[in-house]
Design a protein around this motif. Sequence first.
Motif, PDB file in Angstrom:
ATOM      1  N   ILE A   1      18.445  -6.412  -5.096  1.00 20.03           N
ATOM      2  CA  ILE A   1      18.520  -5.368  -6.132  1.00 20.03           C
ATOM      3  C   ILE A   1      17.307  -5.455  -7.047  1.00 20.03           C
ATOM      4  O   ILE A   1      16.666  -4.443  -7.353  1.00 20.03           O
ATOM      5  CB  ILE A   1      19.828  -5.524  -6.947  1.00 20.03           C
ATOM      6  N   ASP A   2      16.965  -6.682  -7.466  1.00 24.03           N
ATOM      7  CA  ASP A   2      15.787  -6.876  -8.313  1.00 24.03           C
ATOM      8  C   ASP A   2      14.512  -6.435  -7.595  1.00 24.03           C
ATOM      9  O   ASP A   2      13.561  -5.961  -8.228  1.00 24.03           O
ATOM     10  CB  ASP A   2      15.642  -8.358  -8.700  1.00 24.03           C
TER      11      ASP A   2
ATOM     12  N   ALA B   1      14.123  -4.057  -5.400  1.00 29.62           N
ATOM     13  CA  ALA B   1      14.082  -2.651  -4.979  1.00 29.62           C
ATOM     14  C   ALA B   1      12.849  -1.940  -5.517  1.00 29.62           C
ATOM     15  O   ALA B   1      12.251  -1.106  -4.833  1.00 29.62           O
ATOM     16  CB  ALA B   1      15.357  -1.938  -5.437  1.00 29.62           C
ATOM     17  N   ARG B   2      12.457  -2.289  -6.741  1.00 29.42           N
ATOM     18  CA  ARG B   2      11.286  -1.655  -7.351  1.00 29.42           C
ATOM     19  C   ARG B   2      10.021  -1.974  -6.562  1.00 29.42           C
ATOM     20  O   ARG B   2       9.121  -1.124  -6.439  1.00 29.42           O
ATOM     21  CB  ARG B   2      11.141  -2.109  -8.803  1.00 29.42           C
ATOM     22  N   LEU B   3       9.927  -3.172  -6.006  1.00 31.29           N
ATOM     23  CA  LEU B   3       8.760  -3.537  -5.208  1.00 31.29           C
ATOM     24  C   LEU B   3       8.646  -2.640  -3.972  1.00 31.29           C
ATOM     25  O   LEU B   3       7.557  -2.190  -3.619  1.00 31.29           O
ATOM     26  CB  LEU B   3       8.856  -5.009  -4.775  1.00 31.29           C
ATOM     27  N   THR B   4       9.776  -2.377  -3.338  1.00 28.06           N
ATOM     28  CA  THR B   4       9.769  -1.511  -2.157  1.00 28.06           C
ATOM     29  C   THR B   4       9.338  -0.099  -2.529  1.00 28.06           C
ATOM     30  O   THR B   4       8.571   0.549  -1.806  1.00 28.06           O
ATOM     31  CB  THR B   4      11.168  -1.474  -1.518  1.00 28.06           C
TER      32      THR B   4
ATOM     33  N   LEU C   1       5.189 -10.614 -11.049  1.00 26.26           N
ATOM     34  CA  LEU C   1       5.078 -11.574 -12.146  1.00 26.26           C
ATOM     35  C   LEU C   1       6.299 -11.509 -13.059  1.00 26.26           C
ATOM     36  O   LEU C   1       6.768 -12.532 -13.554  1.00 26.26           O
ATOM     37  CB  LEU C   1       3.796 -11.300 -12.931  1.00 26.26           C
ATOM     38  N   LYS C   2       6.821 -10.317 -13.247  1.00 29.28           N
ATOM     39  CA  LYS C   2       8.034 -10.163 -14.060  1.00 29.28           C
ATOM     40  C   LYS C   2       9.220 -10.849 -13.383  1.00 29.28           C
ATOM     41  O   LYS C   2      10.026 -11.523 -14.039  1.00 29.28           O
ATOM     42  CB  LYS C   2       8.334  -8.676 -14.258  1.00 29.28           C
ATOM     43  N   LEU C   3       9.323 -10.697 -12.056  1.00 28.94           N
ATOM     44  CA  LEU C   3      10.434 -11.290 -11.318  1.00 28.94           C
ATOM     45  C   LEU C   3      10.355 -12.821 -11.259  1.00 28.94           C
ATOM     46  O   LEU C   3      11.341 -13.483 -10.944  1.00 28.94           O
ATOM     47  CB  LEU C   3      10.485 -10.725  -9.896  1.00 28.94           C
ATOM     48  N   SER C   4       9.178 -13.366 -11.571  1.00 32.71           N
ATOM     49  CA  SER C   4       9.066 -14.826 -11.599  1.00 32.71           C
ATOM     50  C   SER C   4       9.884 -15.429 -12.735  1.00 32.71           C
ATOM     51  O   SER C   4      10.166 -16.623 -12.743  1.00 32.71           O
ATOM     52  CB  SER C   4       7.593 -15.241 -11.760  1.00 32.71           C
ATOM     53  N   ASP C   5      10.239 -14.589 -13.700  1.00 35.79           N
ATOM     54  CA  ASP C   5      11.051 -15.016 -14.842  1.00 35.79           C
ATOM     55  C   ASP C   5      10.380 -16.121 -15.643  1.00 35.79           C
ATOM     56  O   ASP C   5      11.024 -17.023 -16.167  1.00 35.79           O
ATOM     57  CB  ASP C   5      12.442 -15.478 -14.373  1.00 35.79           C
TER      58      ASP C   5
ATOM     59  N   ILE D   1      10.395 -11.766  -0.888  1.00 40.95           N
ATOM     60  CA  ILE D   1      11.030 -12.009  -2.188  1.00 40.95           C
ATOM     61  C   ILE D   1      12.504 -11.614  -2.129  1.00 40.95           C
ATOM     62  O   ILE D   1      13.380 -12.342  -2.601  1.00 40.95           O
ATOM     63  CB  ILE D   1      10.291 -11.234  -3.302  1.00 40.95           C
ATOM     64  N   ALA D   2      12.783 -10.459  -1.528  1.00 44.62           N
ATOM     65  CA  ALA D   2      14.164  -9.977  -1.447  1.00 44.62           C
ATOM     66  C   ALA D   2      15.050 -10.916  -0.638  1.00 44.62           C
ATOM     67  O   ALA D   2      16.244 -11.070  -0.929  1.00 44.62           O
ATOM     68  CB  ALA D   2      14.190  -8.579  -0.825  1.00 44.62           C
TER      69      ALA D   2
END
Length: 240
Positions: free
Chosen positions: A131-132, A134-137, A164-168, A213-214
Motif C-alpha cells: 500500500i505504501d 503504490a505511489r512508486l508504481t 527516501l520518505k518510505l525509509s522513515d 520495496i513492495a
Amino acid sequence: MSFVHSGARSEKASNHTNFVVEQLGRAIVAGEYPPNTMIPLDPDICEMFGVSRTVVREAKKTLIAKGLIQSKAKVGTHVRSSDDWNMFDEDVLRWHATLRNPAKFYEDLFEIRMIFEPAAAARAAEQANSIDSARLTELCDDMANATDHASFAIADYEFHKQVLKLSDNRFLHSLGNMVQTALYSMFLIEADQAFPESKTDVAHKHRVIALAIASGEASKASKAMTDVIRESYNRTRVTP
C-alpha cells in the motif's frame, strides 16, 4: 504624498536582498570571485544593483551563513575556500547545478547518491508495504507515459523523493530533498538526448525498485537503486 505600507516596504527589501544574494552567490560559485579574494565594497555593490546598504548588509549575512564569504572588521569581505561552503544548502546546490561546466559537481553528487540512496531503498523495503509503495508504481507509470522532458523529470524526481520518505528516516529524507533539488535542476537543463527513446527502459528500471520495496526485498531494492543511479549518471553525464 503617497504612503507605502510598512509590510510592502519589508517585502520589497526582502526581494532586493534575495536578488543580491542570487547574483553574488552565482558569481562566487562560478569563480568570478575566486577563493581568498575580496568581493566588491558595500558602496560598489549598492551601485551595481541599485540597492541600499541595508540590503547589501542583509545579503552578506545570508552568504556568510551559507559559508561562501567571511567578513572581518578593517579587512573587508573575502570569499572562503570552496571546502568551507555549505554544500547541503539548497541555493548553493542550485548554483552549482547551473554552472556552465558542472562536471566535477555532478561527479560529487553521483558519489553521495550512491552512498545513501541504495541504503534508503533497502530501508524502505524493510519498512514499507504494497500500500505504501503504490505511489512508486504510479510514478513509474508517469515516467513511461511522459510526453515531454519536464514531466519525465518531475516523475523521476518524485520517485526518488518517495523512496527516501518510505525509509522513515528524517535525516535521509532531508538530505535527499536537498540533493534531489540539485539533480532536478541539472536534469531540466540537459539536452533531450535521452528522451523519449529511453523513457520506457528508465521507467522499467525504476519499477524494479518499486516491486522490490513492495515485496520487502531489501538487498534487491538496494542493487536496483544502484543500477538506476549509475545509469542516470551515464545517461546525463556532463563532460569537461
